[in-house]
Design an enzyme around this catalytic site. Structure first.
Site, PDB file in Angstrom:
ATOM      1  N   ALA A 245      21.890 -29.980 -24.900  1.00  0.00           N
ATOM      2  CA  ALA A 245      20.671 -30.731 -23.486  1.00  0.00           C
ATOM      3  C   ALA A 245      19.461 -31.443 -24.022  1.00  0.00           C
ATOM      4  O   ALA A 245      19.525 -31.505 -25.627  1.00  0.00           O
ATOM      5  CB  ALA A 245      19.994 -29.918 -22.889  1.00  0.00           C
ATOM      6  N   HIS A 246      19.832 -32.403 -23.207  1.00  0.00           N
ATOM      7  CA  HIS A 246      18.244 -33.765 -23.860  1.00  0.00           C
ATOM      8  C   HIS A 246      16.971 -33.120 -24.670  1.00  0.00           C
ATOM      9  O   HIS A 246      16.394 -31.891 -24.037  1.00  0.00           O
ATOM     10  CB  HIS A 246      17.531 -33.914 -22.336  1.00  0.00           C
ATOM     11  N   GLY A 247      16.524 -34.024 -25.921  1.00  0.00           N
ATOM     12  CA  GLY A 247      15.600 -33.199 -26.828  1.00  0.00           C
ATOM     13  C   GLY A 247      15.570 -32.189 -27.281  1.00  0.00           C
ATOM     14  O   GLY A 247      14.587 -31.727 -27.887  1.00  0.00           O
ATOM     15  N   CYS A 248      16.666 -32.118 -27.609  1.00  0.00           N
ATOM     16  CA  CYS A 248      16.568 -30.258 -28.379  1.00  0.00           C
ATOM     17  C   CYS A 248      16.466 -31.537 -29.839  1.00  0.00           C
ATOM     18  O   CYS A 248      16.861 -32.657 -30.135  1.00  0.00           O
ATOM     19  CB  CYS A 248      18.220 -29.955 -28.655  1.00  0.00           C
ATOM     20  N   GLY A 265      15.152 -29.194 -24.944  1.00  0.00           N
ATOM     21  CA  GLY A 265      13.723 -29.096 -25.148  1.00  0.00           C
ATOM     22  C   GLY A 265      14.008 -28.120 -26.819  1.00  0.00           C
ATOM     23  O   GLY A 265      13.131 -27.297 -27.065  1.00  0.00           O
TER      24      GLY A 265
END
Length: 349
Positions: A245-248, A265
């Site tokens: 997912a976003h920001g990992c 994250g």
């Protein structure tokens, strides 16, 4: 290829030819130990698999540094080479017999390439590839049919994009990366803000970075964030059907097996191993060298070097103890009921 040629190319010094130089068979291919036939080379990883030496039809074996196993192979007339890491040497030997398809550099006439795109030297661009404005492609890149590359993507030297994968806007792909069919790099992250009237869509203005030597499996998705970046570190290997997912932020040298999912994250340190179907909750962190076994659900941070299992994740040793107790629960319950009945009888006296 003669066995002697193989050991020479692999630079192996400990082998059966030092004892019997006349036994130098022709080797025509590689096979698993239980499927090998005459003229095949196979391997045995450890002493617990020694029984296969008596059963295999292989003509040659890669063995661990175990004199008993070497003697057993010698007695059967099987030539051998030995190494501390048989599986690694077997992997290197495969390359002597098989090389993946590498197309000749060309740009297929059906490819659609925007005039502002910059294409390096010795690049292959296959049929029906679409390359949009501002894309930069390095030297020796291979782009198989039907790949779509969105605006301002950068792709490093010698990377390979297999058929039907998609690289969305502003993604940065390093050198020597391999992206398999159906993967989507840089798709929009799952960003919606609840309001009284529904969900407000948050634009995903960030981007994805794959550092050098990253492998991405088929139908894996790596999302870009609303701001900032999603990053996959150097030499990390990701299997099929993984959702990032976003920001990992994924560190260097990690290995992530199929059907794993990470919420936004998540941070993985270096050399983290995730077995199949691991789920990691929003913002959770896993330290360097940690491991999660199959179907682990990680809700909180995992310490460096720790091995966890179960949902919610607990130390693997405790998980095994719980598993051993779990299988005995019916008998334990019967014993408990018997004690309870005895206690009830005594209380009525």
């Amino acid at each position: 290829m003669k066995f002697s040629d193989i050991i020479s190319k692999l630079e192996v010094t400990n082998h059966s030819l030092t004892q019997n130089p006349n036994n130098d068979p022709e080797i025509t291919g590689m096979a698993a130990i239980d499927e090998a036939t005459s003229a095949n080379l196979s391997y045995i990883e450890g002493a617990k698999f020694a029984s296969f030496i008596a059963q295999t039809n292989a003509s040659a074996l890669i063995l661990p540094q175990n004199e008993a196993m070497q003697a057993q192979a010698q007695a059967r007339g099987i030539v051998w080479m030995t190494t501390p890491e048989p599986r690694l040497l077997f992997a290197k030997a495969i390359a002597l017999f098989y090389q993946p398809y590498t197309p000749t550099p060309e740009i297929h006439p059906t490819a659609v390439i925007h005039p502002t795109a910059k294409i390096g030297n010795d690049v292959y661009i296959g049929p029906h590839v679409v390359i949009q404005p501002g894309v930069e492609i390095g030297n020796g890149v291979i782009i198989h049919p039907n790949v779509v590359i969105y605006p301002y993507v950068k792709i490093g030297d010698r990377s390979i994009l297999h058929a039907n994968c998609t690289i969305e806007e502003r993604s940065q792909i390093g050198a020597d990366c391999i992206i398999h069919s159906g993967a989507v790099i840089g798709g929009e992250g799952f960003g919606f803000v609840p309001t009284r009237t529904g969900w407000y869509k948050m634009e995903q203005s960030g981007y994805v970075v794959l550092e050098d030597r990253v492998d991405i499996g088929c139908n894996t998705t790596i999302d870009r964030p609303s701001v900032g970046e999603t990053r996959v570190g150097y030499d990390t290997k990701i299997d099929n059907l993984v959702q990032i997912a976003h920001g990992c932020q994924i560190g260097a040298g990690c290995a992530i097996a199929a059907q794993t999912g990470m919420a936004g994250g998540v941070k993985l340190g270096k050399r983290v191993i995730l077995a199949g179907q691991v789920g990691i909750a929003n913002q959770a962190k896993m330290g360097d060298g940690s491991t999660a076994s199959a179907q682990t659900g990680i809700l909180h941070d995992v310490k460096p070097g720790e091995v966890v299992s179960g949902t919610p994740a607990i130390p693997h040793k405790i998980y095994l103890k719980i598993g051993a107790i779990y299988s005995r629960l019916p008998e334990m319950y019967q014993a408990f009921r018997q004690l309870q009945r005895q206690s009830d009888k005594e209380s009525k006296r």
